[in-house]
Scaffold this active site. Sequence first.
Site, mmCIF file in Angstrom:
data_model
loop_
_atom_site.group_PDB
_atom_site.id
_atom_site.type_symbol
_atom_site.label_atom_id
_atom_site.label_comp_id
_atom_site.label_asym_id
_atom_site.label_seq_id
_atom_site.Cartn_x
_atom_site.Cartn_y
_atom_site.Cartn_z
ATOM 1 C CG ASP A 15 81.654 13.478 14.768
ATOM 2 O OD1 ASP A 15 81.517 14.279 16.049
ATOM 3 O OD2 ASP A 15 81.207 12.510 14.633
ATOM 4 C CB CYS A 16 77.259 17.160 13.861
ATOM 5 S SG CYS A 16 75.453 17.325 13.460
ATOM 6 C CE LYS A 37 73.745 18.184 24.792
ATOM 7 N NZ LYS A 37 72.647 17.040 25.032
ATOM 8 C CB VAL A 72 74.094 20.817 17.152
ATOM 9 C CG1 VAL A 72 74.490 21.876 18.334
ATOM 10 C CG2 VAL A 72 74.836 19.585 17.058
ATOM 11 C CB SER A 119 69.826 20.125 9.078
ATOM 12 O OG SER A 119 69.463 18.618 8.808
ATOM 13 C CD1 TRP A 160 81.507 8.366 12.706
ATOM 14 C CD2 TRP A 160 79.562 7.061 13.354
ATOM 15 N NE1 TRP A 160 80.188 8.871 12.020
ATOM 16 C CE2 TRP A 160 79.164 8.011 12.278
ATOM 17 C CE3 TRP A 160 78.733 6.339 13.910
ATOM 18 C CZ2 TRP A 160 77.893 8.279 11.938
ATOM 19 C CZ3 TRP A 160 77.251 6.421 13.359
ATOM 20 C CH2 TRP A 160 77.017 7.405 12.439
ATOM 21 C CE LYS A 186 76.674 8.357 17.573
ATOM 22 N NZ LYS A 186 77.732 9.402 17.486
#
Length: 213
Positions: free
Chosen positions: A19-20, A47, A60, A74, A207, A210
């Site tokens: 979900d990035c 990782k 990422v 990005s 999410w 968080k």
Amino acid sequence: MAVEVCVKAAVGAPDTLGDCPFSQRVLLTLEEKKVPYEMKLVDLGNKPEWFLEISPEGKVPVFNSGDGKWIADSDVITQIIEEKFPTPSLVTPPEHASVGSKIFPAFVKFLKSKDASDGSEKALLDELQALDEHLKAHGPYINGENVSAADLSLGPKLFHLQVALEHFKGWKIPENLTSVHAYTNALFSRESFVKTKPATEYLIAGWAPKVNA
């Protein structure tokens, strides 16, 4: 060598796309330009060594355009894709490039907020209202008729906003923001978006820690 991109794997499902929104932005750019690529899923909770060698910060997306050099961020990656694969052009003119750019931080603040009177909901609504007015004047996309880089950056963030706020707060984008609704419907139904979006349950799982922190 092929174009390769490392993206986040789903929480609890290392073989599934995660979900990035920044990873999705890169995948969308490649899909819209019809560039063949190899996608490598990275379990950010565990990782692998090979990944830390190419991304020492453990972040990422990282991207390799086929020359063996791995690039992070990005913003930088999408710029390189645009230069290397210029057709179709996804360049957003400078005057529209930052449209909607404050929505994501406003969404995160509101999502994490435990205090209904802290102004975070109004701040988000103000940003969405500004986007709605821009789209009314210039739409259907940020730069008019055709999708551009600004849409591919904002689209994944709006998808996160839509799914996470409804799930965690029972909150939806107000109906009167009709241009925003038309915009998200148009973006989310694009073939490139359907192919690269995370499943709702993985977005929520991403999410949850968080929100509950």
